[in-house]
Design a protein around this motif. Structure first.
Motif, short mmCIF file in Angstrom:
data_model
loop_
_atom_site.label_atom_id
_atom_site.label_comp_id
_atom_site.label_asym_id
_atom_site.label_seq_id
_atom_site.Cartn_x
_atom_site.Cartn_y
_atom_site.Cartn_z
N GLU A 129 0.93 -0.93 0.14
CA GLU A 129 -0.07 -0.29 0.18
C GLU A 129 0.73 1.47 0.25
OE1 GLU A 129 -2.51 -0.12 3.23
OE2 GLU A 129 -3.20 -2.11 2.97
N ILE A 130 0.67 2.39 -0.83
CA ILE A 130 1.36 3.47 -0.89
C ILE A 130 0.87 4.31 0.25
CG2 ILE A 130 2.02 5.14 -2.80
CD1 ILE A 130 2.96 2.50 -2.94
N LEU A 131 2.06 4.46 1.30
CA LEU A 131 1.24 5.57 1.74
C LEU A 131 0.74 6.99 1.53
CD1 LEU A 131 2.96 3.74 5.18
CD2 LEU A 131 0.75 3.73 3.72
N SER A 132 2.60 7.50 0.63
CA SER A 132 2.69 8.75 0.98
C SER A 132 3.85 8.99 -0.50
CB SER A 132 2.84 9.83 1.88
OG SER A 132 4.20 8.86 2.67
N THR A 133 4.00 9.71 -0.92
CA THR A 133 4.77 10.32 -1.79
C THR A 133 4.92 11.70 -1.77
OG1 THR A 133 3.55 10.90 -3.53
CG2 THR A 133 4.83 8.55 -4.08
N ALA A 134 6.51 12.13 -2.12
CA ALA A 134 7.00 13.53 -2.15
C ALA A 134 8.18 13.46 -2.33
CB ALA A 134 6.67 13.98 -0.93
N THR A 135 8.24 15.37 -2.65
CA THR A 135 9.62 16.09 -3.34
C THR A 135 9.95 16.73 -2.74
OG1 THR A 135 9.76 15.10 -5.99
CG2 THR A 135 11.41 16.21 -5.64
N GLU A 136 11.31 16.65 -1.56
CA GLU A 136 11.71 17.88 -0.19
C GLU A 136 12.38 17.52 -0.55
OE1 GLU A 136 8.38 17.06 1.77
OE2 GLU A 136 10.02 15.27 3.54
N VAL A 137 13.18 18.49 -0.26
CA VAL A 137 14.59 18.55 0.49
C VAL A 137 14.41 17.56 2.16
CG1 VAL A 137 16.70 20.06 1.75
CG2 VAL A 137 14.94 21.09 0.11
N PRO A 138 15.40 16.69 2.22
CA PRO A 138 15.89 15.76 3.07
C PRO A 138 16.48 16.38 4.24
CG PRO A 138 17.50 14.97 1.14
CD PRO A 138 16.93 16.44 1.11
N SER A 139 15.84 15.39 5.56
CA SER A 139 17.18 15.67 6.55
C SER A 139 19.17 16.12 6.12
CB SER A 139 17.53 15.52 7.27
OG SER A 139 17.99 13.52 7.06
#
Length: 257
Positions: A105-115
């Motif tokens: 199951e896909i919970l979430s996807t995002a394109t962002e600056v990681p830690s």
């Protein structure tokens, strides 16, 4: 199921304690690993006790790890622990090898600056974004692991357009010619937080095995993934010998996330 001594009677021993021992014998001697136990209603009727008494007895055995609740399906005897291989085999391949039906199951996807820690692990530039993917992994419909991974966006353009309910490693190989050849993996134990526990259908604070894997292809890191596995389902076995190199922290990647 009910034998001469398997009765709940009035007396000094609490009824939930008596029922707990009856269910313990059932789980340990009569039922196969992973088998369902009777429903709370059936147990209450069979032993002439309240549903609260049944729930208390079952709860104690769940806490001990002898029984396991699966939300929406019922309560089962604990399955035999599966060996977790410290290898680059995918979850999908591993479950199929065991004769189980994997699903995702896909919970979430995002394109962002990681830690900063993930940016260092993936050798990203200052404020460079990465692709973040969170998935719930199941086998025969039972949730076993939550995966939260970061991927170098430049290496996997259009990642979120793929069918991410299938084997990710197969998709990376097919679409990007990415076949991981090396990885550094760290393992530790952790108590389940509220959200992870909810996803796995377990109690907050239940034991988890956590794996952080930084995978590379031809020397270039592409994946920084952390996986939370239900502790009652897994064990890790490693072979050690005197000539093996000593283990240590992830080189150039920092420590644990």
């Amino acid at each position: 199921m009910e034998h001469g001594a398997d009765r709940v009677i009035d007396g000094p021993t609490p009824k939930h304690t008596q029922l707990r021992e009856i269910l313990r014998r059932l789980a340990e001697r009569e039922l196969a690993p992973g088998a369902p136990i009777p429903s709370e209603r059936e147990l209450a009727r069979r032993y002439a006790v309240s549903r609260l008494t049944v729930r208390t007895a079952i709860g104690k055995l769940v806490d001990e790890g002898l029984l396991s609740r699966v939300r929406g399906r019922g309560t089962f005897t604990a399955a035999r622990r599966m060996e977790l291989q410290l290898s680059l085999m995918s979850f999908t391949t591993e479950m199929r090898r065991r004769g189980l039906r994997p699903s995702t199951e896909i919970l979430s996807t995002a394109t962002e600056v990681p830690s900063a820690e993930t940016a260092t692990a993936l050798r990203l530039g200052d404020r460079e974004v990465a692709s973040k993917l969170s998935r719930l992994r199941l086998a025969d419909g039972v949730p076993l692991a939550v995966e939260r991974g970061w991927y170098r966006s430049a290496a996997v353009p259009g990642l979120f357009d793929l069918d991410l309910t299938q084997s990710l490693y197969d998709q990376l190989a097919r679409n990007y010619d990415i076949r991981f050849d090396t990885a550094w993996q760290t393992v530790w134990a952790e108590a389940a937080g509220r959200e992870t526990a909810r996803l796995l259908g377990i109690k907050t604070g239940s034991p988890l095995l956590v794996f952080r894997r930084i995978s590379s292809v031809r020397g270039e890191p592409v994946e920084d993934m952390t996986s939370w596995y239900r502790g009652e389902h897994y064990q890790v076995t490693m072979q050690l010998d005197r000539n093996s190199p000593e283990s240590g922290p992830l080189p150039n990647h920092g420590g644990r996330p």
